[in-house]
Design a protein around this motif. Structure first.
Motif, PDB file in Angstrom:
ATOM      1  N   ARG A 235      -0.118   0.499  24.719  1.00  0.00           N
ATOM      2  CA  ARG A 235       0.521   1.943  24.441  1.00  0.00           C
ATOM      3  C   ARG A 235      -0.463   3.373  25.262  1.00  0.00           C
ATOM      4  N   LEU A 236       0.624   4.681  25.551  1.00  0.00           N
ATOM      5  CA  LEU A 236      -0.272   5.850  25.843  1.00  0.00           C
ATOM      6  C   LEU A 236      -0.651   6.490  25.096  1.00  0.00           C
ATOM      7  N   ALA A 237      -1.388   7.194  25.543  1.00  0.00           N
ATOM      8  CA  ALA A 237      -1.574   8.258  24.304  1.00  0.00           C
ATOM      9  C   ALA A 237      -0.686   9.105  23.854  1.00  0.00           C
ATOM     10  N   ASN A 238      -0.686   9.153  22.270  1.00  0.00           N
ATOM     11  CA  ASN A 238      -0.099   9.929  20.965  1.00  0.00           C
ATOM     12  C   ASN A 238      -0.237  11.189  20.770  1.00  0.00           C
ATOM     13  N   PRO A 239       0.313  12.444  21.844  1.00  0.00           N
ATOM     14  CA  PRO A 239      -0.125  13.713  21.908  1.00  0.00           C
ATOM     15  C   PRO A 239       0.057  14.500  20.286  1.00  0.00           C
ATOM     16  N   LEU A 240       0.655  13.694  19.324  1.00  0.00           N
ATOM     17  CA  LEU A 240       0.621  13.961  18.063  1.00  0.00           C
ATOM     18  C   LEU A 240      -0.326  14.085  16.730  1.00  0.00           C
ATOM     19  N   GLU A 241      -0.974  12.234  17.742  1.00  0.00           N
ATOM     20  CA  GLU A 241      -2.189  11.762  17.086  1.00  0.00           C
ATOM     21  C   GLU A 241      -3.646  13.065  16.741  1.00  0.00           C
ATOM     22  N   SER A 242      -3.635  13.353  18.167  1.00  0.00           N
ATOM     23  CA  SER A 242      -4.788  14.471  18.095  1.00  0.00           C
ATOM     24  C   SER A 242      -4.942  15.986  16.822  1.00  0.00           C
ATOM     25  N   TYR A 243      -3.763  16.084  16.550  1.00  0.00           N
ATOM     26  CA  TYR A 243      -3.463  17.096  15.646  1.00  0.00           C
ATOM     27  C   TYR A 243      -3.528  16.420  14.213  1.00  0.00           C
ATOM     28  N   GLY A 244      -3.395  15.260  14.337  1.00  0.00           N
ATOM     29  CA  GLY A 244      -3.043  14.213  12.345  1.00  0.00           C
ATOM     30  C   GLY A 244      -1.577  14.337  12.045  1.00  0.00           C
ATOM     31  N   ILE A 245      -0.577  15.429  13.164  1.00  0.00           N
ATOM     32  CA  ILE A 245       1.323  14.776  12.213  1.00  0.00           C
ATOM     33  C   ILE A 245       1.625  13.584  12.096  1.00  0.00           C
ATOM     34  N   GLN A 246       2.105  13.706  11.388  1.00  0.00           N
ATOM     35  CA  GLN A 246       2.263  12.005  11.373  1.00  0.00           C
ATOM     36  C   GLN A 246       4.340  12.536  11.221  1.00  0.00           C
ATOM     37  N   VAL A 247       5.444  11.257  11.798  1.00  0.00           N
ATOM     38  CA  VAL A 247       6.363  10.515  11.618  1.00  0.00           C
ATOM     39  C   VAL A 247       6.748  10.379  10.266  1.00  0.00           C
ATOM     40  N   ARG A 248       7.672  11.186   9.350  1.00  0.00           N
ATOM     41  CA  ARG A 248       7.842  10.291   8.079  1.00  0.00           C
ATOM     42  C   ARG A 248       9.080  10.101   8.138  1.00  0.00           C
ATOM     43  N   GLN A 249      10.213  10.156   8.783  1.00  0.00           N
ATOM     44  CA  GLN A 249      11.420   9.458   9.006  1.00  0.00           C
ATOM     45  C   GLN A 249      12.206  10.087   9.538  1.00  0.00           C
ATOM     46  N   VAL A 250      12.845   8.985  10.428  1.00  0.00           N
ATOM     47  CA  VAL A 250      13.535   9.391  11.832  1.00  0.00           C
ATOM     48  C   VAL A 250      14.987   8.389  12.044  1.00  0.00           C
ATOM     49  N   THR A 251      15.935   9.617  12.003  1.00  0.00           N
ATOM     50  CA  THR A 251      17.466   8.836  11.417  1.00  0.00           C
ATOM     51  C   THR A 251      18.192   8.808  13.049  1.00  0.00           C
ATOM     52  N   ILE A 252      19.586   7.715  12.675  1.00  0.00           N
ATOM     53  CA  ILE A 252      20.066   8.576  13.874  1.00  0.00           C
ATOM     54  C   ILE A 252      21.389   8.254  13.099  1.00  0.00           C
ATOM     55  N   GLY A 253      22.368   9.120  14.412  1.00  0.00           N
ATOM     56  CA  GLY A 253      23.661   8.931  13.898  1.00  0.00           C
ATOM     57  C   GLY A 253      24.219   7.617  14.609  1.00  0.00           C
ATOM     58  N   ARG A 254      25.459   8.244  14.836  1.00  0.00           N
ATOM     59  CA  ARG A 254      27.057   7.496  15.668  1.00  0.00           C
ATOM     60  C   ARG A 254      26.755   7.993  16.850  1.00  0.00           C
ATOM     61  N   PRO A 255      26.240   6.882  17.869  1.00  0.00           N
ATOM     62  CA  PRO A 255      25.624   7.386  18.894  1.00  0.00           C
ATOM     63  C   PRO A 255      27.901   7.829  19.530  1.00  0.00           C
ATOM     64  N   VAL A 256      27.850   9.019  20.723  1.00  0.00           N
ATOM     65  CA  VAL A 256      29.249   9.137  21.420  1.00  0.00           C
ATOM     66  C   VAL A 256      28.545   8.886  22.904  1.00  0.00           C
ATOM     67  N   PRO A 257      29.264   7.992  23.640  1.00  0.00           N
ATOM     68  CA  PRO A 257      29.438   6.820  24.798  1.00  0.00           C
ATOM     69  C   PRO A 257      30.189   7.917  25.755  1.00  0.00           C
ATOM     70  N   GLU A 258      29.722   7.751  26.550  1.00  0.00           N
ATOM     71  CA  GLU A 258      30.076   8.414  27.789  1.00  0.00           C
ATOM     72  C   GLU A 258      31.556   8.017  28.303  1.00  0.00           C
ATOM     73  N   GLN A 259      32.661   7.851  28.677  1.00  0.00           N
ATOM     74  CA  GLN A 259      33.458   8.197  29.249  1.00  0.00           C
ATOM     75  C   GLN A 259      33.611   6.465  29.430  1.00  0.00           C
ATOM     76  N   ARG A 260      33.760   6.203  30.755  1.00  0.00           N
ATOM     77  CA  ARG A 260      33.400   4.734  31.315  1.00  0.00           C
ATOM     78  C   ARG A 260      32.848   3.829  30.531  1.00  0.00           C
ATOM     79  N   LEU A 261      32.085   3.972  29.893  1.00  0.00           N
ATOM     80  CA  LEU A 261      31.042   3.186  28.887  1.00  0.00           C
ATOM     81  C   LEU A 261      32.644   2.829  27.340  1.00  0.00           C
ATOM     82  N   ASP A 262      32.814   4.277  27.099  1.00  0.00           N
ATOM     83  CA  ASP A 262      33.824   3.826  25.983  1.00  0.00           C
ATOM     84  C   ASP A 262      34.763   3.152  26.153  1.00  0.00           C
ATOM     85  N   GLU A 263      35.295   3.638  27.643  1.00  0.00           N
ATOM     86  CA  GLU A 263      36.219   2.660  27.779  1.00  0.00           C
ATOM     87  C   GLU A 263      36.123   1.112  28.265  1.00  0.00           C
TER      88      GLU A 263
END
Length: 459
Positions: A235-263
């Protein structure tokens, strides 16, 4: 006089105004010397007069130096919302931002809606270090949290191809995104790897269908995760670790592909559905043919089973007859053996009875012999005792006679207790013609007989 009075009044009014102003200034200074803290916020108080910095995370009332203290307020928890959610729900976010634009390893792009929730540290030293670096809540969000969230999302997207992401890779993408955001980015190396992709086939002399898809292997550049000797991702250095900031939640919605990929995905889905339908039709026809064949085989097997069953029933009937005859013969043999055993037992019983009677007779004879011997021995013993007594009496004749006299006296004297002796009317001298002297017993016997004669003669 009037002028003097006016001067006095004016000077008195000035004193009142001055006193009111002084009181107001004192009140403002007192109110400015205290501030209140609320739950859910972190307060950084910087005192420029004394050069001190204090951190408060709990609700209460605190002192500060008026006009020389600055209070900076940070939300302890914050939410960054990139794009709308699938259900259209409104997210109460600290920042409302557009979707993150991600470019995959195969150059396809997509817009990914995501929500990130962060929480500040409760360590005062890390809060002071964070404040020294960003000097405000808005600058913290804009300079650190938003940029870091977008950067990690974009970098994570380069580890996937477009088809890989939209064909089941979303969940793994979310896990890796949250892991890298909390613990630091993976160390990656850009490599050319061979992947199997589905793409629209080129129109040529051998292909006139512009919508036909074909599977082909293609070399693409991907960021491959590097691992250490223990198999863990580097791993590389985490910029949040120096300040003790925690990630409490990550949610992902429905991704929207570009037109070529969608077709491409839509055509692939349609062709896959057609292929599945064709395969199902083939499988159905194959299953029907197999079912017909199986039905014939079942009929044939049923006929064979019926013939086999008839044959087996005949064999079973014969085996049953043989078994019954064997059983009867076995029963007859058992009956004879039983009779023989009973006869043997009866003979043994008679023999035992005879032996018992013989033993009883022998025991009776032995008992009679022992009884006769005992009687004989008893008679001999009694004769020996009598002989011994006679011998003893002969040896002590005088003692024996004295004992007899004593016994007579014990009988006679009590009988003569109340007897009166009178002069005899008769006198008997000597024995019966023998001239021997009479004993006392003879005398008393004679006297008793005479006295009885007198009673009989009396009228």
């Amino acid at each position: 006089m009037l002028w003097a009075s006016g001067v006095k009044l004016l000077s008195g009014g000035r004193k009142v105004v001055g006193l009111a102003v002084a009181s107001l200034v004192a009140l403002c200074l007192i109110l400015a010397s205290f501030f209140t803290t609320e739950l859910g916020y972190t307060y950084v108080v910087q005192d420029t007069l004394f050069g001190s910095t204090r951190v408060f995370t709990e609700p209460g009332v605190h002192f500060k130096v008026p006009m020389f203290s600055n209070v900076y307020v940070y939300d302890q928890a914050m939410t960054l919302n990139f794009g709308n959610q699938d259900s259209g729900e409104k997210v109460r976010a600290t920042r409302e931002l557009p979707e993150v634009q991600v470019q995959f390893a195969d150059t396809y792009t997509s817009r990914i809606p995501a929500t990130f929730r962060f929480r500040l540290s409760s360590d005062p030293q890390k809060i002071i270090a964070m404040h020294r670096e960003f000097r405000g809540f808005d600058n913290l969000i804009d300079s650190l949290l938003i940029k870091n969230a977008k950067n990690v999302t974009v970098v994570t997207g380069t580890q996937y191809t477009g088809e890989e992401f939209f064909q089941g890779g979303l969940n793994k993408f979310k896990v890796q995104l949250e892991d890298q955001l909390q613990n630091g980015l993976y160390e990656t190396e850009r490599r050319r790897v061979e992947v199997e992709q589905t793409d629209i086939a080129a129109v040529s002399s051998v292909n006139g269908d512009g919508d036909r898809l074909e599977n082909r292997r293609q070399l693409v550049w991907k960021n491959i995760i590097l691992k250490d000797k223990s198999g863990q991702a580097r791993r590389l250095a985490n910029p949040l670790e120096s300040y003790g900031i925690q990630v409490r939640q990550v949610t992902i919605g429905r991704p929207v592909p570009e037109q070529r990929l969608d077709e491409l995905l839509s055509q692939k889905k349609a062709l896959v559905a057609k292929r599945i339908t064709a395969i199902q039709a083939q499988e159905t026809a194959r299953a029907e043919a197999k079912t017909a064949q199986l039905e014939k085989e079942i009929e044939r097997a049923r006929a064979i089973q019926d013939a086999q069953r008839t044959k087996e029933l005949a064999i079973i009937a014969k085996q049953r007859e043989v078994a019954m005859e064997e059983q009867q013969a076995r029963v007859e043999q058992v009956r004879k053996e039983k009779e023989k055993a009973v006869a043997v037992l009866e003979k043994q019983k008679e023999l035992e009875v005879a032996r018992s009677e013989r033993d009883i007779q022998k025991a009776n004879a032995d008992a009679a012999t022992y009884a006769a011997k005992a009687i004989r021995e008893k008679g001999l013993a009694e004769a020996d005792v009598t002989r011994a007594r006679l011998q003893a009496r002969q040896q002590a004749k005088d003692i024996y006679l004295a004992e007899i006299q004593r016994d007579i006296a014990r009988v006679m004297y009590p009988a003569l207790k109340d007897t009166t002796i009178d002069m005899p009317d008769y006198y008997v001298a000597g024995g019966a013609g023998s001239g021997a002297p009479l004993s006392s017993l003879d005398v008393f016997t004679t006297l008793g007989a005479l006295k009885q004669l007198q009673k009989d003669e009396a009228p």
